[in-house]
Design a protein around this motif. Structure first.
Motif, PDB file in Angstrom:
ATOM      1  N   ALA A  53      32.518  28.752  73.756  1.00  0.00           N
ATOM      2  CA  ALA A  53      33.646  28.250  74.171  1.00  0.00           C
ATOM      3  C   ALA A  53      35.275  28.560  73.833  1.00  0.00           C
ATOM      4  CB  ALA A  53      33.622  26.834  73.593  1.00  0.00           C
ATOM      5  N   PHE A  54      35.191  29.411  72.529  1.00  0.00           N
ATOM      6  CA  PHE A  54      36.539  29.719  71.893  1.00  0.00           C
ATOM      7  C   PHE A  54      37.014  31.037  72.508  1.00  0.00           C
ATOM      8  CE2 PHE A  54      38.923  31.488  68.189  1.00  0.00           C
ATOM      9  CZ  PHE A  54      39.898  30.696  68.189  1.00  0.00           C
ATOM     10  N   TRP A  95      41.695  34.412  75.077  1.00  0.00           N
ATOM     11  CA  TRP A  95      41.845  35.213  76.162  1.00  0.00           C
ATOM     12  C   TRP A  95      43.313  34.575  76.801  1.00  0.00           C
ATOM     13  CZ3 TRP A  95      41.342  39.986  77.152  1.00  0.00           C
ATOM     14  CH2 TRP A  95      40.193  41.035  76.816  1.00  0.00           C
ATOM     15  N   ILE A  96      43.134  33.424  77.368  1.00  0.00           N
ATOM     16  CA  ILE A  96      44.019  32.831  78.023  1.00  0.00           C
ATOM     17  C   ILE A  96      45.213  32.580  77.335  1.00  0.00           C
ATOM     18  CG2 ILE A  96      44.824  30.524  79.412  1.00  0.00           C
ATOM     19  CD1 ILE A  96      41.899  30.196  79.886  1.00  0.00           C
ATOM     20  N   ALA A  97      45.117  32.062  76.091  1.00  0.00           N
ATOM     21  CA  ALA A  97      46.396  31.975  75.262  1.00  0.00           C
ATOM     22  C   ALA A  97      47.063  33.274  74.991  1.00  0.00           C
ATOM     23  CB  ALA A  97      45.984  31.247  73.837  1.00  0.00           C
ATOM     24  N   VAL A  98      46.405  34.381  74.636  1.00  0.00           N
ATOM     25  CA  VAL A  98      46.919  35.718  74.565  1.00  0.00           C
ATOM     26  C   VAL A  98      47.597  36.275  75.507  1.00  0.00           C
ATOM     27  CG1 VAL A  98      46.500  38.098  73.665  1.00  0.00           C
ATOM     28  CG2 VAL A  98      45.510  36.182  72.331  1.00  0.00           C
ATOM     29  N   LEU A 113      37.259  39.635  69.366  1.00  0.00           N
ATOM     30  CA  LEU A 113      36.423  38.504  69.351  1.00  0.00           C
ATOM     31  C   LEU A 113      35.342  38.501  70.537  1.00  0.00           C
ATOM     32  CD1 LEU A 113      38.795  35.569  69.219  1.00  0.00           C
ATOM     33  CD2 LEU A 113      37.098  36.015  67.642  1.00  0.00           C
ATOM     34  N   SER A 114      35.660  39.285  71.546  1.00  0.00           N
ATOM     35  CA  SER A 114      34.499  39.421  72.701  1.00  0.00           C
ATOM     36  C   SER A 114      33.531  40.339  72.219  1.00  0.00           C
ATOM     37  CB  SER A 114      35.027  40.020  73.926  1.00  0.00           C
ATOM     38  OG  SER A 114      36.292  39.109  74.525  1.00  0.00           O
ATOM     39  N   MET A 161      26.542  38.820  68.733  1.00  0.00           N
ATOM     40  CA  MET A 161      25.750  37.553  68.362  1.00  0.00           C
ATOM     41  C   MET A 161      24.447  37.636  69.415  1.00  0.00           C
ATOM     42  SD  MET A 161      28.689  34.740  67.050  1.00  0.00           S
ATOM     43  CE  MET A 161      27.216  33.582  66.558  1.00  0.00           C
ATOM     44  N   TRP A 162      24.744  37.970  70.757  1.00  0.00           N
ATOM     45  CA  TRP A 162      23.726  37.581  71.561  1.00  0.00           C
ATOM     46  C   TRP A 162      23.121  39.095  72.006  1.00  0.00           C
ATOM     47  CZ3 TRP A 162      28.443  35.278  72.219  1.00  0.00           C
ATOM     48  CH2 TRP A 162      28.252  33.867  72.577  1.00  0.00           C
ATOM     49  N   GLY A 163      23.560  40.095  71.525  1.00  0.00           N
ATOM     50  CA  GLY A 163      22.731  41.229  71.882  1.00  0.00           C
ATOM     51  C   GLY A 163      22.357  41.573  73.172  1.00  0.00           C
TER      52      GLY A 163
END
Length: 182
Positions: A105-106, A111-114, A134-135, A141-143
């Protein structure tokens, strides 16, 4: 002893679809060209009996249209299967941990804010490294669990179905256009 059905037996829409499918395979194999395909498919669409379909495939090897067998004795329906719980596949949103849900969610919000801040000139373009980082972190985390070979197979099957449907629409359009030109 098996009785051969009469060529005067009426055909169903399913028989016509089977014939069109078989005809498409012959066109794909190069046995007939697109014009002949258009002519034969129009005759298939108008066909009423098995004999008419047999005639259209007389000069072609297999595949030929399939016909449903003689009606079977009516049997009692099988009981409906009991609902089995669907196992959760790793990598799907319903199996994510709280941290994974937060990152999912974050990250788009960052991305939008930057991008908005860089576009307005408030901050320097190197800030783009933050959502990239962050991406990458979220992906780690998902692999690769969310991209199994089943997903690939499902996408490929969907692609093939869509391609076949587009071909059918194209051929139908061409047939319609030929009918208007006459």
């Amino acid at each position: 002893m098996t009785e051969v059905p009469s060529p005067q037996l009426r055909i169903s829409d399913q028989n016509r679809e089977s014939a069109l499918s078989a005809l498409g395979e012959h066109m794909s194999a190069g046995r007939i060209d697109i014009d002949e395909y258009g002519e034969r498919s129009a005759r298939i669409t108008a066909a009423k009996t098995r004999g008419e379909l047999v005639e259209l495939f007389a000069d072609l090897p297999a595949p030929h249209p399939r016909y449903e067998d003689a009606p079977q004795a009516v049997t009692a329906p099988e009981p409906a299967p009991t609902a089995q719980p669907v196992p959760r596949r790793p990598g799907t949103p319903d199996s994510w941990s709280g941290g994974q849900r937060f990152v999912a969610a974050f990250v788009p919000l960052v991305w939008i804010a930057v991008i908005a801040l860089i576009a307005t000139g408030v901050v320097h373009g190197t800030l783009i490294l933050v959502p990239i980082g962050l991406s990458i972190f979220g992906r780690s985390m998902w692999g690769h669990a969310g991209h199994s070979h089943h997903d690939h197979r499902d996408r490929r099957e969907r692609h093939l179905r869509d391609r076949d449907r587009r071909r059918e629409l194209r051929d139908s359009f061409r047939d319609h256009r030929r009918g208007l030109d006459r």
